[in-house]
Design an enzyme around this catalytic site. Sequence first.
Site, short mmCIF file in Angstrom:
data_model
loop_
_atom_site.label_atom_id
_atom_site.label_comp_id
_atom_site.label_asym_id
_atom_site.label_seq_id
_atom_site.Cartn_x
_atom_site.Cartn_y
_atom_site.Cartn_z
N HIS A 296 9.43 -45.85 48.51
CA HIS A 296 9.50 -47.48 48.25
C HIS A 296 8.15 -48.03 47.11
O HIS A 296 8.28 -48.87 46.65
CB HIS A 296 10.19 -48.47 48.94
CG HIS A 296 11.64 -48.41 49.09
ND1 HIS A 296 12.05 -48.26 50.40
CD2 HIS A 296 12.36 -48.06 48.58
CE1 HIS A 296 12.76 -48.07 50.41
NE2 HIS A 296 13.32 -48.94 49.49
N GLU B 295 9.61 -15.79 33.13
CA GLU B 295 8.63 -16.18 33.42
C GLU B 295 7.33 -14.83 33.59
O GLU B 295 6.41 -15.29 34.39
CB GLU B 295 8.62 -17.35 33.94
CG GLU B 295 9.67 -17.27 35.25
CD GLU B 295 9.04 -17.97 36.71
OE1 GLU B 295 8.29 -19.53 36.82
OE2 GLU B 295 10.49 -18.20 37.02
N ASP C 57 3.73 -20.44 34.87
CA ASP C 57 3.84 -19.18 35.20
C ASP C 57 3.55 -17.74 33.90
O ASP C 57 2.51 -17.40 34.05
CB ASP C 57 4.88 -18.36 36.27
CG ASP C 57 4.90 -19.33 37.26
OD1 ASP C 57 3.66 -18.59 38.09
OD2 ASP C 57 6.23 -19.41 38.11
N CYS D 88 10.90 -25.03 30.31
CA CYS D 88 10.98 -25.96 31.56
C CYS D 88 9.71 -25.99 31.62
O CYS D 88 9.16 -26.37 32.74
CB CYS D 88 11.81 -25.94 32.74
SG CYS D 88 11.61 -24.12 32.62
C1 PEP Z 1 7.22 -22.63 35.28
O1 PEP Z 1 7.05 -21.66 35.86
O2 PEP Z 1 6.81 -23.03 33.72
C2 PEP Z 1 8.35 -23.31 35.35
C3 PEP Z 1 8.68 -23.93 35.14
O3 PEP Z 1 8.76 -23.36 37.48
P1 PEP Z 1 7.33 -23.61 38.22
O4 PEP Z 1 6.60 -24.49 37.59
O5 PEP Z 1 7.65 -24.71 39.46
O6 PEP Z 1 6.82 -22.15 39.02
MG MG Z 2 7.82 -21.05 37.36
#
Ligand code: PEP
Ligand code: MG
Length: 553
Positions: free
Chosen positions: A189, A431, A455, A502
């Site tokens: 919170h 990755e 990664d 991502c």
């Molecule tokens: C990444 O490796 O870019 C990724 C999104 O996974 P994490 O950061 O969870 O390893």
């Molecule tokens: Mg990763």
Amino acid sequence: MTKGIAASPGYAAGPVFLLQEADLTISTESIANDAADQEWSSLVHALEQTKEDLRETKQKVAEKIGEEESAIFESHLMILDDPALTGDIQSEIENERKNAAWAVHDVFSKHAEMFASLDDPYMKERASDFRDLEKRVLKHLLGVVDASLESIQEPVILVAYDLTPSDTARLDPQTIKGIITEIGGSTSHSAILARNLQIPAVVGCPNITKQLAAGDMAALDGSSGEVILHPTADLIKQYQEKQEEFRTNQQRWKASAQELAVTADGRRVEVAANIGNPSDVKAVLDNGGEAIGLFRSEFLFLDRDTLPDEEEQFQAYRQVAEEMAGRPVIIRTLDIGGDKQVPALPMDEELNPFLGFRAIRLCLDRKELFMTQLRAILRASHYGKLRIMFPMIAIEAELKQALEVLEEAKAALKRETVPFDEQIETGIMIEVPSAAIIADQLAKHVDFFSIGSNDLIQYTFAADRMNQKVGYLYDPGHTAILRLIKQVVEHADANGIWVGVCGEMAGVPEFAKALIGIGVKELSMTASLIPQIKYEISQSSYAELEKQVREKL
Ligand code: PEP
Ligand code: MG
């Protein structure tokens, strides 16, 4: 520099105000036989005063922040009115001859421990509500005056072991420019209130109260979780300027965050969010997230001693699917190992955990674990638009094996006549450099790729993503990385599948633009970064971005 959990975006820098815990030492001396009535009436009086405080705080929060946020204090009032709780305290006073403060401490602690032991992360956080209430009641019982927060007159960075929701509600954004706490999570919170008060905050910062003393200087970045101890005068000024700019821009970006992201010359880019828990969905929608590009499902497995079973996982995935109401949600299967250890799955010590037995490697070995998760995701796919993504795929054989297990899970559900989305799309994280290099082979098996740049960069440069000393190698904009990504996009295009990103680089405007220029179709990031990235996209021309990267590469 040190790092905690990003809890409320923005920048702050200045002198530290170290919040000292009030002295609430309790006597554990038994009371005289005839003193029970006296102790009970002191307690009743303290409870009345506490409720009065709570009503006042509730009103203040409702005015300053909002009705919804003030509801926490209503639930605190309800706890104090619970006859079971007051009955327990009364019984300890009368039957065990404990003094009122001792009994309060005992009963509230038991409730806090009970909540802390629960698996559900939201329920777990409720332990802090009981600790907060205990302190409030004890202050009145022991006559402790706690004015330290009110004594702050000049702008400061508040550093505390923990902040209770009531502490946070008392904060004045005019003087509290930033918050750093030693414990806490982004869904506590206090973190929610800090975001609503728009005070930049970093929580869960290890040992911070020992590393900083009152009057020391500190700077923090509430979007990345970075904390700088003893910054130079120059850096302090920079951070203060960044915050002013952030504030002005934030308002401009937020105004158009609910619109779809399209470049000035009409190229559509999907701007999505990364989440770790169902409770993150609200922030995704508030910030204009069009999808969830990465649900790090391993967060459901951390911080607990038992594994979530199929039903519990199903409920979590279903909740996200339903709340996203038809918007796509990519659930990444378990990515544990490396820096993410699951207490319920003890693993052998490894010399190089990041190059070790993690993610899909572990799931293919522990098939029952993998199967449970896939069944849960498939079942939840009936309630929204879910996609499945496998992490750390390095070679084609791993992907084929993972897809086989998925087919088995589907077949089992069919036999059981359990409904699921039979068209569910599958994808993989790119990755590991080998996956980028054989993207043409991998593309034949899936519907999409999502580049895990965090990664991918560390493995491409052989530079640990957590090691500052090799940070100079960790460059998302380097030709080596952009070329690798471009190659992945070309293979994907040739096979008719789409590519998203991502990793953190997707939320950095400069890199996001390069990625769009390369042909990436989706960018997924921390929710609070979405409004800015959408704005930047609307101000860019795809033709121009495409030309810029082509020339660079
Ligand atoms: C990444 O490796 O870019 C990724 C999104 O996974 P994490 O950061 O969870 O390893
Ligand atoms: Mg990763």
